[in-house]
Design a protein around this motif. Structure first.
Motif, PDB file in Angstrom:
ATOM      1  N   GLY A 121       0.974  -1.035   0.070  1.00 10.08           N
ATOM      2  CA  GLY A 121      -0.046  -0.050   0.019  1.00 10.08           C
ATOM      3  C   GLY A 121       0.767   1.129   0.011  1.00 10.08           C
ATOM      4  O   GLY A 121       1.936   1.187  -0.006  1.00 10.08           O
ATOM      5  N   TRP A 122       0.215   2.384   0.091  1.00 10.08           N
ATOM      6  CA  TRP A 122       0.850   3.670  -0.202  1.00 10.08           C
ATOM      7  C   TRP A 122       0.514   4.723   1.148  1.00 10.08           C
ATOM      8  O   TRP A 122      -0.753   4.454   1.263  1.00 10.08           O
ATOM      9  N   ASP A 123       1.296   5.222   1.427  1.00  8.77           N
ATOM     10  CA  ASP A 123       1.042   5.986   2.744  1.00  8.77           C
ATOM     11  C   ASP A 123      -0.099   7.013   2.434  1.00  8.77           C
ATOM     12  O   ASP A 123      -0.039   7.936   1.520  1.00  8.77           O
ATOM     13  N   ARG A 124      -1.074   6.949   3.400  1.00  3.41           N
ATOM     14  CA  ARG A 124      -2.153   7.861   3.261  1.00  3.41           C
ATOM     15  C   ARG A 124      -2.149   9.420   3.337  1.00  3.41           C
ATOM     16  O   ARG A 124      -2.729  10.008   3.191  1.00  3.41           O
ATOM     17  N   ASN A 125      -0.692   9.629   3.966  1.00  2.00           N
ATOM     18  CA  ASN A 125      -0.289  10.916   4.239  1.00  2.00           C
ATOM     19  C   ASN A 125       0.623  11.337   3.027  1.00  2.00           C
ATOM     20  O   ASN A 125       1.743  12.118   3.364  1.00  2.00           O
ATOM     21  N   ALA A 126       0.399  10.854   1.936  1.00  2.00           N
ATOM     22  CA  ALA A 126       1.474  11.023   0.741  1.00  2.00           C
ATOM     23  C   ALA A 126       1.695  12.435   0.518  1.00  2.00           C
ATOM     24  O   ALA A 126       2.734  12.985  -0.068  1.00  2.00           O
ATOM     25  N   ARG A 127       0.556  13.408   0.869  1.00  2.00           N
ATOM     26  CA  ARG A 127       0.799  14.616   0.476  1.00  2.00           C
ATOM     27  C   ARG A 127       1.894  15.624   1.484  1.00  2.00           C
ATOM     28  O   ARG A 127       2.565  16.353   1.001  1.00  2.00           O
ATOM     29  N   GLU A 128       2.209  14.707   2.570  1.00  2.00           N
ATOM     30  CA  GLU A 128       2.961  15.557   3.500  1.00  2.00           C
ATOM     31  C   GLU A 128       4.270  15.464   3.077  1.00  2.00           C
ATOM     32  O   GLU A 128       5.324  16.132   3.564  1.00  2.00           O
ATOM     33  N   PHE A 129       4.653  14.407   2.155  1.00  2.00           N
ATOM     34  CA  PHE A 129       6.144  14.458   1.570  1.00  2.00           C
ATOM     35  C   PHE A 129       6.197  14.373   0.050  1.00  2.00           C
ATOM     36  O   PHE A 129       7.111  14.000  -0.418  1.00  2.00           O
ATOM     37  N   ALA A 130       4.836  14.722  -0.559  1.00  2.00           N
ATOM     38  CA  ALA A 130       4.931  15.164  -2.058  1.00  2.00           C
ATOM     39  C   ALA A 130       5.921  16.148  -2.744  1.00  2.00           C
ATOM     40  O   ALA A 130       6.619  15.787  -3.582  1.00  2.00           O
ATOM     41  N   VAL A 131       6.315  16.973  -1.837  1.00  2.00           N
ATOM     42  CA  VAL A 131       7.251  18.272  -2.058  1.00  2.00           C
ATOM     43  C   VAL A 131       8.677  17.741  -1.690  1.00  2.00           C
ATOM     44  O   VAL A 131       8.752  17.353  -0.509  1.00  2.00           O
TER      45      VAL A 131
END
Ligand code: AMP
Length: 199
Positions: free
Chosen positions: A188-198
């Motif tokens: 699976g992929w981290d549900r908080n992906a936006r926290e490390f997108a940048v």
């Protein structure tokens, strides 16, 4: 992190429309279709009659499986549509097509292809990085076809265009028979992906 995929019912496959490709690629596409059919999985693709889409359909239907094709009206007008699909969804635009192809699927798989396949693959990878998509993405590296793209991805990470952990957004398998095990084992992929997108 989320949990491994348990219920795999519907898989979207991006692949070549070209009818001139080596048999190593068409055999892999046909194998993949057959494997999905044998496992009761519905295949979703771009509804093209020829190329790897055609081979995938052949493998799937000949093993009693179901194929859903999503195609824009202009391609139907060009007579590019495979006439024997289990279900055809006709849309207005290429953007709607991509959206419909991925919708309600449990994973996406990229087989070798041209710019269309790359564009479809890169969009879903981009969505995953932005926390808009969380399912497995499997790149089937038949004959080392994606080696240059994978090297480019590494180069992007080295050059801080994305993070090292973004390289975990996809899995690479060498053959069609490794696709389903990779999807089932996907963590699976981290549900908080936006926290490390940048970066
Ligand atoms: P490519 O990887 O460039 O061959 O493109 C494959 C994708 O391009 C498909 O998923 C479609 O979006 C589109 N496409 C290009 N040519 C065709 C065709 N003759 N029939 C159906 N889809 C096509």
């Amino acid at each position: 992190m989320s949990t491994p995929q348990k219920n795999v019912r519907r898989i979207c496959v991006f692949c070549a429309s070209s009818t001139k490709v080596d048999g190593i690629y068409s055999s892999a596409a046909e194998d993949l279709g057959r494997i999905f059919a044998e496992n009761g999985i519905t295949t979703v693709h771009g509804a093209g009659a020829g190329g790897l889409m055609g081979s995938l359909t052949k493998g799937c239907l000949s093993a009693g499986g179901k194929v859903v094709g999503v195609i824009p009206q202009f391609m139907v007008d060009l007579e590019w549509l495979h006439s024997g699909l289990s279900e055809t969804i006709i849309v207005d635009t290429m953007h709607q097509r991509k959206e419909q192809m991925v919708k309600n699927t449990d994973a996406v798989v990229a087989l070798p292809g041209g710019t269309g396949t790359l564009e479809e693959l890169l969009e879903v990878i981009t969505m995953k990085r932005l926390g808009l998509y969380f399912k497995p993405i499997i790149i089937v590296n038949i004959n080392g076809f994606f080696n240059h793209l994978l090297a480019q991805f590494d180069f992007m990470a080295e050059n801080k265009m994305m993070k090292e952990k973004h390289l975990a957004m996809w899995q690479v398998v060498p053959t069609a028979d490794r696709v389903l095990p990779a999807i089932i084992d996907d963590t699976g992929w981290d549900r908080n992906a936006r926290e490390f997108a940048v970066v």
